[in-house]
Design a protein around this motif. Structure first.
Motif, PDB file in Angstrom:
ATOM      1  N   SER A  28      39.053 -30.373  -1.998  1.00 51.23           N
ATOM      2  CA  SER A  28      39.894 -29.974  -3.108  1.00 51.23           C
ATOM      3  C   SER A  28      39.094 -29.243  -4.181  1.00 51.23           C
ATOM      4  CB  SER A  28      40.560 -31.209  -3.721  1.00 51.23           C
ATOM      5  OG  SER A  28      41.379 -30.870  -4.812  1.00 51.23           O
ATOM      6  N   GLY A  29      39.644 -28.154  -4.675  1.00 55.00           N
ATOM      7  CA  GLY A  29      39.017 -27.427  -5.762  1.00 55.00           C
ATOM      8  C   GLY A  29      38.006 -26.380  -5.349  1.00 55.00           C
ATOM      9  N   ILE A  30      37.692 -26.287  -4.079  1.00 55.10           N
ATOM     10  CA  ILE A  30      36.755 -25.271  -3.614  1.00 55.10           C
ATOM     11  C   ILE A  30      37.520 -23.946  -3.464  1.00 55.10           C
ATOM     12  CG2 ILE A  30      35.179 -24.576  -1.771  1.00 55.10           C
ATOM     13  CD1 ILE A  30      34.802 -27.562  -1.155  1.00 55.10           C
ATOM     14  N   ALA A  31      37.036 -22.910  -4.128  1.00 56.18           N
ATOM     15  CA  ALA A  31      37.742 -21.630  -4.142  1.00 56.18           C
ATOM     16  C   ALA A  31      37.845 -21.048  -2.739  1.00 56.18           C
ATOM     17  CB  ALA A  31      37.031 -20.646  -5.072  1.00 56.18           C
ATOM     18  N   ARG A  32      39.013 -20.532  -2.412  1.00 57.56           N
ATOM     19  CA  ARG A  32      39.245 -19.957  -1.084  1.00 57.56           C
ATOM     20  C   ARG A  32      40.334 -18.908  -1.169  1.00 57.56           C
ATOM     21  NH1 ARG A  32      43.734 -23.633   1.563  1.00 57.56           N
ATOM     22  NH2 ARG A  32      44.422 -24.727  -0.299  1.00 57.56           N
ATOM     23  N   LEU A  33      40.348 -18.032  -0.194  1.00 60.17           N
ATOM     24  CA  LEU A  33      41.494 -17.170   0.040  1.00 60.17           C
ATOM     25  C   LEU A  33      42.362 -17.910   1.039  1.00 60.17           C
ATOM     26  CD1 LEU A  33      39.667 -13.729   0.381  1.00 60.17           C
ATOM     27  CD2 LEU A  33      40.729 -14.725  -1.662  1.00 60.17           C
ATOM     28  N   ALA A  34      43.473 -18.450   0.582  1.00 63.17           N
ATOM     29  CA  ALA A  34      44.244 -19.395   1.384  1.00 63.17           C
ATOM     30  C   ALA A  34      45.326 -18.709   2.206  1.00 63.17           C
ATOM     31  CB  ALA A  34      44.878 -20.450   0.477  1.00 63.17           C
ATOM     32  N   ASP A  35      45.531 -19.250   3.391  1.00 59.95           N
ATOM     33  CA  ASP A  35      46.683 -18.909   4.230  1.00 59.95           C
ATOM     34  C   ASP A  35      46.738 -17.437   4.609  1.00 59.95           C
ATOM     35  OD1 ASP A  35      47.615 -21.574   4.156  1.00 59.95           O
ATOM     36  OD2 ASP A  35      48.575 -21.214   2.223  1.00 59.95           O
ATOM     37  N   GLY A  81      37.313 -27.614   4.412  1.00 60.50           N
ATOM     38  CA  GLY A  81      36.797 -26.839   3.291  1.00 60.50           C
ATOM     39  C   GLY A  81      35.515 -27.373   2.696  1.00 60.50           C
ATOM     40  N   PHE A  82      35.292 -28.687   2.814  1.00 58.36           N
ATOM     41  CA  PHE A  82      34.079 -29.281   2.252  1.00 58.36           C
ATOM     42  C   PHE A  82      32.808 -28.744   2.902  1.00 58.36           C
ATOM     43  CE2 PHE A  82      35.102 -31.921   5.887  1.00 58.36           C
ATOM     44  CZ  PHE A  82      33.860 -32.161   6.462  1.00 58.36           C
ATOM     45  N   MET A  83      32.928 -28.119   4.070  1.00 62.73           N
ATOM     46  CA  MET A  83      31.771 -27.552   4.743  1.00 62.73           C
ATOM     47  C   MET A  83      31.306 -26.252   4.099  1.00 62.73           C
ATOM     48  SD  MET A  83      32.982 -28.059   8.721  1.00 62.73           S
ATOM     49  CE  MET A  83      31.430 -27.444   9.389  1.00 62.73           C
ATOM     50  N   ALA A  84      32.153 -25.652   3.269  1.00 62.55           N
ATOM     51  CA  ALA A  84      31.884 -24.298   2.787  1.00 62.55           C
ATOM     52  C   ALA A  84      30.718 -24.177   1.806  1.00 62.55           C
ATOM     53  CB  ALA A  84      33.151 -23.712   2.165  1.00 62.55           C
ATOM     54  N   PRO A  85      30.618 -25.015   0.757  1.00 64.41           N
ATOM     55  CA  PRO A  85      29.627 -24.731  -0.294  1.00 64.41           C
ATOM     56  C   PRO A  85      28.199 -24.503   0.179  1.00 64.41           C
ATOM     57  CG  PRO A  85      31.188 -26.345  -1.082  1.00 64.41           C
ATOM     58  CD  PRO A  85      31.498 -26.139   0.368  1.00 64.41           C
ATOM     59  N   PRO A  86      27.619 -25.363   1.041  1.00 63.15           N
ATOM     60  CA  PRO A  86      26.240 -25.080   1.446  1.00 63.15           C
ATOM     61  C   PRO A  86      26.109 -23.839   2.318  1.00 63.15           C
ATOM     62  CG  PRO A  86      27.091 -26.963   2.661  1.00 63.15           C
ATOM     63  CD  PRO A  86      28.105 -26.636   1.608  1.00 63.15           C
ATOM     64  N   SER A 253      32.488 -39.647  10.453  1.00 63.72           N
ATOM     65  CA  SER A 253      31.353 -39.430   9.538  1.00 63.72           C
ATOM     66  C   SER A 253      30.442 -38.317  10.043  1.00 63.72           C
ATOM     67  CB  SER A 253      30.556 -40.722   9.350  1.00 63.72           C
ATOM     68  OG  SER A 253      29.957 -41.154  10.557  1.00 63.72           O
ATOM     69  N   VAL A 254      30.379 -38.108  11.356  1.00 57.48           N
ATOM     70  CA  VAL A 254      29.528 -37.041  11.879  1.00 57.48           C
ATOM     71  C   VAL A 254      29.998 -35.686  11.361  1.00 57.48           C
ATOM     72  CG1 VAL A 254      30.785 -36.645  14.041  1.00 57.48           C
ATOM     73  CG2 VAL A 254      28.327 -36.255  13.967  1.00 57.48           C
ATOM     74  N   HIS A 255      31.311 -35.548  11.183  1.00 55.79           N
ATOM     75  CA  HIS A 255      31.835 -34.302  10.615  1.00 55.79           C
ATOM     76  C   HIS A 255      31.675 -34.269   9.099  1.00 55.79           C
ATOM     77  CE1 HIS A 255      35.419 -31.497   9.622  1.00 55.79           C
ATOM     78  NE2 HIS A 255      34.337 -30.783   9.820  1.00 55.79           N
ATOM     79  N   LEU A 256      32.035 -35.335   8.433  1.00 54.07           N
ATOM     80  CA  LEU A 256      31.950 -35.362   6.973  1.00 54.07           C
ATOM     81  C   LEU A 256      30.526 -35.105   6.482  1.00 54.07           C
ATOM     82  CD1 LEU A 256      34.304 -38.398   6.307  1.00 54.07           C
ATOM     83  CD2 LEU A 256      34.779 -36.003   5.752  1.00 54.07           C
ATOM     84  N   ASP A 257      29.551 -35.584   7.234  1.00 51.68           N
ATOM     85  CA  ASP A 257      28.152 -35.379   6.835  1.00 51.68           C
ATOM     86  C   ASP A 257      27.728 -33.915   6.920  1.00 51.68           C
ATOM     87  OD1 ASP A 257      27.919 -38.063   6.347  1.00 51.68           O
ATOM     88  OD2 ASP A 257      26.856 -38.533   8.206  1.00 51.68           O
ATOM     89  N   ALA A 258      28.475 -33.102   7.670  1.00 49.83           N
ATOM     90  CA  ALA A 258      28.105 -31.693   7.840  1.00 49.83           C
ATOM     91  C   ALA A 258      28.338 -30.877   6.581  1.00 49.83           C
ATOM     92  CB  ALA A 258      28.879 -31.082   9.001  1.00 49.83           C
ATOM     93  N   GLY A 259      28.904 -31.494   5.553  1.00 53.17           N
ATOM     94  CA  GLY A 259      29.082 -30.799   4.297  1.00 53.17           C
ATOM     95  C   GLY A 259      27.883 -30.850   3.384  1.00 53.17           C
TER      96      GLY A 259
END
Length: 278
Positions: A28-35, A81-86, A253-259
């Motif tokens: 949530s809150g991570i800027a994106r061009l949506a849809d 979306g949480f994967m995007a910032p790094p 958690s294996v996916h969530l940690d990839a952020g």
């Protein structure tokens, strides 16, 4: 964006539902061009995440296209979306794509959506500062199977306008590569014939892509074994494979940690993105 804001799909199970809410909270809150549409169906949409909010006029950026999990029956692009910032700090473009879900479509129609998303990226990502010749794909769970199957099914890939060599690497996490996708259908009439390939391991088409196969050591034994067996199968065909088991990680958690920038899967993605000549 939270689960209550997305089209209802029903509960999967308690653990998966908690993962979905956590992934949406982190995204949530991570800027994106949506849809952004890549087809006429409302499910044929992708979210594009750009470095510096797309304001700095980047060009020649590598691209990581990712598909969510959910057993082919559930899931949203917003889960990733949480994967995007790094990744944006590399800098690179991150794309999370939806696809039509079973049982509304067949497993091959689902794959048509994935191929259409790749074709859209090849045709259009230069308009967003990306280089279509610097493409890596991947996914979690069902998305892992989608990414691997897409690259290895060379006949349909080529027919969709995705040439050999267009995909430099496949980053697949927690997939069940030997399970027939269409068997999810409760109606046998909607399943592919048993003599027709319907799992990633069934396809052996030539590929120059490097594969990373990740899984958590707390996942179901069948998922871990599928990762090991699929790695051996690919290696037997001469494919370069990176095996990436994670200690103390379950299916979620294996996916969530990839952020996190320090995560080994994230670092492997960055390594593949940087390995592609500009």
């Amino acid at each position: 964006m939270f689960a209550r804001d997305l089209p209802l799909q029903g509960s999967i199970n308690d653990a998966a539902d908690a993962y979905a809410e956590t992934s949406l909270l982190r995204s949530s809150g991570i800027a994106r061009l949506a849809d952004i549409p890549f087809g006429p169906d409302p499910a044929q949409r992708m979210d594009i995440y750009l470095p510096d909010y797309g304001l700095r006029g980047h060009s020649n950026l590598p691209v990581f296209l990712f598909w969510h999990g959910g057993g082919f029956t559930h899931g949203h692009k917003e889960w990733c979306g949480f994967m995007a910032p790094p990744l944006l700090s590399v800098p690179a473009i991150f794309i999370s794509a939806n696809y039509r879900l079973l049982p509304q479509v067949t497993s091959e129609e689902l794959m048509d959506d994935a191929r259409a998303a790749v074709r859209w990226v090849l045709d259009n990502i230069s308009n967003y500062g990306g280089n279509p010749n610097r493409l890596v794909i991947g996914g979690h769970s069902a998305g892992a199977v989608i990414s691997a199957r897409l690259e290895l099914d060379e006949q349909r890939r080529r027919a969709a306008g995705i040439p050999d060599g267009a995909i430099s690497a496949v980053m697949a996490m927690s997939g069940s590569y030997h399970k027939r996708t269409g068997d999810v259908h409760s109606d046998p009439a909607l399943r592919l014939p048993v003599d027709q390939p319907d799992c990633a391991a069934d396809f052996s088409g030539p590929t120059s892509a490097r594969f990373t196969l990740a899984w958590g050591n707390l996942e179901r034994d069948t998922v871990q074994q599928s990762g090991r067996d699929f790695a051996a199968l690919l290696e037997g065909r001469g494919v370069i494979v990176r095996r990436q088991p994670f200690e103390n990680a379950d299916h979620f958690s294996v996916h969530l940690d990839a952020g996190h920038a320090a995560n080994a899967f994230h670092q492997a993605v960055v390594e593949e993105l940087r390995a592609i000549a500009g």
